[in-house]
Enzyme design. Structure first.
Site, PDB file in Angstrom:
ATOM      1  CB  CYS A  46      -1.180  -0.243   1.286  1.00 52.35           C
ATOM      2  SG  CYS A  46      -2.190   0.738   0.935  1.00 52.35           S
ATOM      3  CG  HIS A  97      -3.775  -3.095   4.500  1.00 50.14           C
ATOM      4  ND1 HIS A  97      -2.126  -2.134   4.361  1.00 50.14           N
ATOM      5  CD2 HIS A  97      -3.767  -2.442   3.065  1.00 50.14           C
ATOM      6  CE1 HIS A  97      -2.352  -0.848   4.510  1.00 50.14           C
ATOM      7  NE2 HIS A  97      -3.153  -0.800   3.661  1.00 50.14           N
ATOM      8  CD  GLU A 136      -0.094  -5.446   5.613  1.00 47.67           C
ATOM      9  OE1 GLU A 136      -0.357  -4.016   5.907  1.00 47.67           O
ATOM     10  OE2 GLU A 136       0.277  -6.190   4.759  1.00 47.67           O
TER      11      GLU A 136
END
Length: 191
Positions: free
Chosen positions: A79, A172, A174
């Site tokens: 991002c 994202h 994660e």
């Protein structure tokens, strides 16, 4: 296993550290040039790209980051991290700087404002099952240079790319509880 730093002045630091550690990497936060010097590889997390650059300059990390990326350190941006790696930005703040290295033009907040955030399942080159992608005020790649490999698209635009030692996603990974994209990055580091 490689030692992977996560740029830790702002952004999704904790989530990247947890994912990398679960995959067996020696992961640690990077806030100072001496910590950056310990890295075999680096993750630039999601967050606020203009704030991240300002803090990197304040903590005397911006030029060392540029040097390490230019010298071939494997780096993965998610991002805002994609924006930081981009050579060119559209819709950036006036005078917005990047670390650079990735031959792409990114459009900041391309999918809209915070309220326009969304999730989607994407086919990603190198993986045999779709990834669940979380887009939060995400950029997209408006133009990619000839040496850039597009790994995934959304809304007709590249949202995951790789060029040599650099990899970036506009979403994202994660926060999706799926370490496969981080594993692709660690494979790039090992390779």
């Amino acid at each position: 296993m490689a030692s992977v730093g996560v740029f830790a002045l702002q952004g999704d630091v904790r989530e990247h550290l947890a994912t990398l550690t679960a995959l067996g990497a020696e992961a640690f936060p990077v806030r100072r040039p001496d910590e950056l010097a310990r890295c075999d590889a680096l993750v630039l997390p999601g967050g606020e790209s203009t704030t991240m650059v300002k803090l990197a300059r304040t903590f005397e990390l911006l030029d060392p980051l540029r040097d390490r990326v230019r010298s071939g350190m494997p780096t993965f941006g998610t991002c805002a991290g994609m924006i930081l790696l981009a050579d060119r930005i559209l819709d950036g703040a006036v005078g917005q700087e990047t670390i650079g290295g990735l031959d792409v033009t990114v459009r900041r907040n391309a999918f809209g404002r915070q309220v326009d955030s969304f999730e989607a399942d994407l086919a990603l080159k190198g993986l045999d099952a779709p990834v669940h992608a979380v887009f939060i005020r995400a950029p997209w790649v408006e133009e990619a240079g000839a040496g850039v490999d597009v790994l995934a698209e959304a809304a007709g635009h590249p949202v995951a790319v790789r060029q040599g030692h650099l990899m970036a996603t506009s979403f994202h990974p994660e926060v999706a509880d799926d370490g496969r994209i981080h594993r692709l990055f660690l494979d790039l580091v090992q390779g």
